[in-house]
Motif scaffolding. Structure first.
Motif, PDB file in Angstrom:
ATOM      1  N   ALA A  39       0.755  -1.203   0.026  1.00  0.00           N
ATOM      2  CA  ALA A  39       0.023  -0.013  -0.159  1.00  0.00           C
ATOM      3  C   ALA A  39       0.821   1.125   0.060  1.00  0.00           C
ATOM      4  O   ALA A  39       0.647   2.068  -0.786  1.00  0.00           O
ATOM      5  N   ASN A  40       1.791   1.260   0.773  1.00  0.00           N
ATOM      6  CA  ASN A  40       2.771   2.566   0.913  1.00  0.00           C
ATOM      7  C   ASN A  40       3.477   2.644  -0.522  1.00  0.00           C
ATOM      8  O   ASN A  40       3.744   3.683  -0.930  1.00  0.00           O
ATOM      9  N   TYR A  41       4.102   1.479  -0.975  1.00  0.00           N
ATOM     10  CA  TYR A  41       4.674   1.676  -2.488  1.00  0.00           C
ATOM     11  C   TYR A  41       3.817   2.059  -3.442  1.00  0.00           C
ATOM     12  O   TYR A  41       4.098   2.768  -4.455  1.00  0.00           O
ATOM     13  N   ARG A  42       2.463   1.633  -3.288  1.00  0.00           N
ATOM     14  CA  ARG A  42       1.716   2.071  -4.480  1.00  0.00           C
ATOM     15  C   ARG A  42       1.294   3.594  -4.529  1.00  0.00           C
ATOM     16  O   ARG A  42       1.389   4.137  -5.486  1.00  0.00           O
ATOM     17  N   TRP A  43       1.124   4.077  -3.139  1.00  0.00           N
ATOM     18  CA  TRP A  43       0.883   5.451  -3.112  1.00  0.00           C
ATOM     19  C   TRP A  43       1.981   6.258  -3.474  1.00  0.00           C
ATOM     20  O   TRP A  43       2.217   7.427  -4.273  1.00  0.00           O
ATOM     21  N   MET A  44       3.543   5.687  -3.109  1.00  0.00           N
ATOM     22  CA  MET A  44       4.669   6.704  -3.629  1.00  0.00           C
ATOM     23  C   MET A  44       4.833   6.346  -4.860  1.00  0.00           C
ATOM     24  O   MET A  44       5.009   7.548  -5.366  1.00  0.00           O
ATOM     25  N   CYS A  45       4.538   5.354  -5.811  1.00  0.00           N
ATOM     26  CA  CYS A  45       4.473   5.540  -7.152  1.00  0.00           C
ATOM     27  C   CYS A  45       3.631   6.630  -7.830  1.00  0.00           C
ATOM     28  O   CYS A  45       3.931   7.291  -8.736  1.00  0.00           O
ATOM     29  N   ASN A  46       2.605   6.405  -7.303  1.00  0.00           N
ATOM     30  CA  ASN A  46       1.490   7.620  -7.955  1.00  0.00           C
ATOM     31  C   ASN A  46       1.841   8.742  -7.564  1.00  0.00           C
ATOM     32  O   ASN A  46       1.877   9.733  -8.348  1.00  0.00           O
ATOM     33  N   ALA A  47       2.435   9.194  -6.399  1.00  0.00           N
ATOM     34  CA  ALA A  47       2.810  10.569  -6.086  1.00  0.00           C
ATOM     35  C   ALA A  47       4.181  10.684  -6.656  1.00  0.00           C
ATOM     36  O   ALA A  47       4.183  12.000  -6.897  1.00  0.00           O
ATOM     37  N   LEU A  48       5.118   9.946  -7.034  1.00  0.00           N
ATOM     38  CA  LEU A  48       6.053  10.077  -7.843  1.00  0.00           C
ATOM     39  C   LEU A  48       5.686  10.568  -9.480  1.00  0.00           C
ATOM     40  O   LEU A  48       6.255  11.647  -9.836  1.00  0.00           O
ATOM     41  N   ASN A  49       4.723   9.837  -9.767  1.00  0.00           N
ATOM     42  CA  ASN A  49       4.232  10.160 -11.221  1.00  0.00           C
ATOM     43  C   ASN A  49       3.364  11.447 -11.353  1.00  0.00           C
ATOM     44  O   ASN A  49       3.453  12.423 -12.163  1.00  0.00           O
ATOM     45  N   SER A  50       2.673  11.878 -10.185  1.00  0.00           N
ATOM     46  CA  SER A  50       2.090  13.017 -10.119  1.00  0.00           C
ATOM     47  C   SER A  50       2.949  14.116  -9.759  1.00  0.00           C
ATOM     48  O   SER A  50       2.542  15.512 -10.077  1.00  0.00           O
ATOM     49  N   GLY A  51       4.118  14.158  -9.223  1.00  0.00           N
ATOM     50  CA  GLY A  51       4.903  15.189  -8.830  1.00  0.00           C
ATOM     51  C   GLY A  51       4.983  15.700  -7.479  1.00  0.00           C
ATOM     52  O   GLY A  51       5.610  16.496  -7.019  1.00  0.00           O
ATOM     53  N   ARG A  52       4.062  15.044  -6.814  1.00  0.00           N
ATOM     54  CA  ARG A  52       3.770  15.277  -5.479  1.00  0.00           C
ATOM     55  C   ARG A  52       5.011  14.873  -4.605  1.00  0.00           C
ATOM     56  O   ARG A  52       5.476  15.544  -3.485  1.00  0.00           O
ATOM     57  N   LEU A  53       5.806  13.811  -4.873  1.00  0.00           N
ATOM     58  CA  LEU A  53       6.996  13.355  -4.344  1.00  0.00           C
ATOM     59  C   LEU A  53       8.332  13.723  -5.546  1.00  0.00           C
ATOM     60  O   LEU A  53       8.139  13.598  -6.644  1.00  0.00           O
ATOM     61  N   ALA A  54       9.465  14.304  -5.143  1.00  0.00           N
ATOM     62  CA  ALA A  54      10.484  14.333  -5.725  1.00  0.00           C
ATOM     63  C   ALA A  54      11.316  13.076  -6.002  1.00  0.00           C
ATOM     64  O   ALA A  54      11.767  12.842  -6.840  1.00  0.00           O
ATOM     65  N   CYS A  55      11.368  12.349  -4.847  1.00  0.00           N
ATOM     66  CA  CYS A  55      11.974  11.191  -5.176  1.00  0.00           C
ATOM     67  C   CYS A  55      11.263  10.186  -3.754  1.00  0.00           C
ATOM     68  O   CYS A  55      10.979  10.587  -2.709  1.00  0.00           O
ATOM     69  N   GLY A  56      11.675   8.792  -3.812  1.00  0.00           N
ATOM     70  CA  GLY A  56      10.995   8.105  -2.680  1.00  0.00           C
ATOM     71  C   GLY A  56      12.181   6.954  -2.377  1.00  0.00           C
ATOM     72  O   GLY A  56      13.439   6.998  -3.264  1.00  0.00           O
ATOM     73  N   ILE A  57      12.562   6.663  -1.253  1.00  0.00           N
ATOM     74  CA  ILE A  57      13.504   5.475  -0.665  1.00  0.00           C
ATOM     75  C   ILE A  57      12.430   4.280  -0.052  1.00  0.00           C
ATOM     76  O   ILE A  57      11.570   4.421   0.532  1.00  0.00           O
ATOM     77  N   VAL A  58      13.286   3.240  -0.760  1.00  0.00           N
ATOM     78  CA  VAL A  58      12.753   1.813  -0.311  1.00  0.00           C
ATOM     79  C   VAL A  58      13.810   1.260   0.701  1.00  0.00           C
ATOM     80  O   VAL A  58      14.845   1.267  -0.166  1.00  0.00           O
ATOM     81  N   TYR A  59      13.737   0.792   1.610  1.00  0.00           N
ATOM     82  CA  TYR A  59      14.765   0.307   2.576  1.00  0.00           C
ATOM     83  C   TYR A  59      14.562  -1.074   3.069  1.00  0.00           C
ATOM     84  O   TYR A  59      13.324  -1.332   3.399  1.00  0.00           O
ATOM     85  N   ALA A  60      15.711  -1.868   3.296  1.00  0.00           N
ATOM     86  CA  ALA A  60      15.650  -3.188   3.844  1.00  0.00           C
ATOM     87  C   ALA A  60      16.490  -3.102   5.100  1.00  0.00           C
ATOM     88  O   ALA A  60      17.790  -2.617   5.026  1.00  0.00           O
ATOM     89  N   TYR A  61      15.930  -3.701   6.347  1.00  0.00           N
ATOM     90  CA  TYR A  61      16.896  -3.847   7.176  1.00  0.00           C
ATOM     91  C   TYR A  61      17.725  -4.803   7.275  1.00  0.00           C
ATOM     92  O   TYR A  61      17.616  -5.998   6.830  1.00  0.00           O
ATOM     93  N   TRP A  62      19.329  -4.650   7.302  1.00  0.00           N
ATOM     94  CA  TRP A  62      20.216  -5.567   6.591  1.00  0.00           C
ATOM     95  C   TRP A  62      20.407  -6.615   7.917  1.00  0.00           C
ATOM     96  O   TRP A  62      20.542  -6.603   8.862  1.00  0.00           O
ATOM     97  N   ARG A  63      20.532  -7.900   7.134  1.00  0.00           N
ATOM     98  CA  ARG A  63      20.900  -9.049   7.817  1.00  0.00           C
ATOM     99  C   ARG A  63      22.081  -9.645   7.188  1.00  0.00           C
ATOM    100  O   ARG A  63      22.110  -9.619   5.976  1.00  0.00           O
ATOM    101  N   ASP A  68      19.631 -13.032   0.533  1.00  0.00           N
ATOM    102  CA  ASP A  68      18.050 -13.351   0.908  1.00  0.00           C
ATOM    103  C   ASP A  68      17.324 -11.986   1.131  1.00  0.00           C
ATOM    104  O   ASP A  68      16.253 -11.893   0.518  1.00  0.00           O
ATOM    105  N   THR A  69      18.090 -11.172   1.860  1.00  0.00           N
ATOM    106  CA  THR A  69      17.634  -9.961   2.147  1.00  0.00           C
ATOM    107  C   THR A  69      17.145  -9.002   0.833  1.00  0.00           C
ATOM    108  O   THR A  69      16.010  -8.462   0.611  1.00  0.00           O
ATOM    109  N   VAL A  70      18.389  -9.090   0.065  1.00  0.00           N
ATOM    110  CA  VAL A  70      18.044  -8.325  -1.208  1.00  0.00           C
ATOM    111  C   VAL A  70      16.887  -9.028  -2.142  1.00  0.00           C
ATOM    112  O   VAL A  70      16.325  -8.188  -2.952  1.00  0.00           O
ATOM    113  N   ASN A  71      17.116 -10.226  -2.200  1.00  0.00           N
ATOM    114  CA  ASN A  71      16.165 -11.082  -3.057  1.00  0.00           C
ATOM    115  C   ASN A  71      14.598 -10.833  -2.603  1.00  0.00           C
ATOM    116  O   ASN A  71      13.806 -10.403  -3.572  1.00  0.00           O
ATOM    117  N   THR A  72      14.476 -10.802  -1.335  1.00  0.00           N
ATOM    118  CA  THR A  72      13.176 -10.383  -0.775  1.00  0.00           C
ATOM    119  C   THR A  72      12.650  -8.993  -1.113  1.00  0.00           C
ATOM    120  O   THR A  72      11.507  -8.680  -1.590  1.00  0.00           O
TER     121      THR A  72
END
Length: 234
Positions: A39-63, A68-72
């Motif tokens: 749900a968060n990523y769907r909103w982020m992509c729409n906001a990036l497409n509309s110009g509401r966001l300049a950029c987005g960050i997606v992060y993984a807690y490193w293990r 497997d972390t990167v593949n997930t």
């Protein structure tokens, strides 16, 4: 100055009440998949497409099972339509739940895997506090200049780490020193400040958008280029 929130399934799902032009969302913790990511990523992509966001960050807690972390992370993004061209990938590097000691080789390998997916080393950044940064990535000096930079956590004081592009200044519990302790629709939460960058400039440092973001004047661009040079990113 550019402010932005850092959220996961522990906060509400983002909506159009979010007031800033950068947003950081968790995808996974190792192989654990964040329940709000889709749900968060769907909103982020729409906001990036509309110009509401300049950029987005997606992060993984490193293990330590970093492959497997990167593949997930990749499978979660791919299942939601793929990596948006204005999304930056971030390694959340923390000792919590990880063994003590230097993990430089594995962190560098994680960077390479994320960069291969994103197509650009600059679209990979790292989050860490000072202690975790120096213990877990002790041999950072070669790789850190190649990536987009570092978001440094330090509540109550700015740690000023090498290649720092933003400072996580609060976890929402009172360290802001006058800056917001959170943002709608989340309430109090982790908050970050890119002190010397507009949202478009932050995006540019991380390989998103034009080299001269926002149609800056020659004088404004010279000041921006000087700052990037100080970071070693020009």
């Amino acid at each position: 100055m550019s402010l932005f929130a850092d959220i996961s399934e522990f906060q509400n799902v983002v909506n159009d009440s979010y007031p800033y032009q950068i947003l950081s969302i968790r995808s996974n913790d190792g192989t654990y998949r964040d329940g709000h990511f889709a749900a968060n990523y769907r909103w982020m992509c729409n906001a990036l497409n509309s110009g509401r966001l300049a950029c987005g960050i997606v992060y993984a807690y490193w293990r330590t099972n970093w492959q497997d972390t990167v593949n997930t992370m990749q499978s979660m993004i791919d299942s939601c339509g793929g990596l948006h061209p204005k999304v930056i990938l971030m390694i959340d590097l923390e000792r919590g739940g990880n063994p003590a000691g230097d993990e430089t080789g594995a962190v560098d390998a994680t960077i390479d895997a994320m960069a291969a997916y994103a197509g650009n080393l600059k679209r990979v950044i790292v989050y860490a506090n000072s202690g975790d940064f120096h213990e877990m990535w002790a041999e950072y000096s070669t790789r850190l200049p190649q990536i987009g930079g570092l978001i440094a956590a330090g509540y109550g004081a700015n740690p000023g780490l090498p290649y720092q592009i933003a400072h996580q200044y609060t976890d929402g519990s009172g360290y802001g020193g006058g800056l917001p302790e959170g943002a709608a629709p989340f309430g109090n939460c982790d908050m970050n400040s890119a002190d010397n960058l507009t949202p478009d400039q932050f995006a540019a440092v991380c390989g998103i958008g034009p080299a001269n973001p926002g149609g800056m004047t020659d004088a404004e661009y010279a000041q921006f280029a000087t700052y990037m040079g100080q970071l070693g990113l020009s």
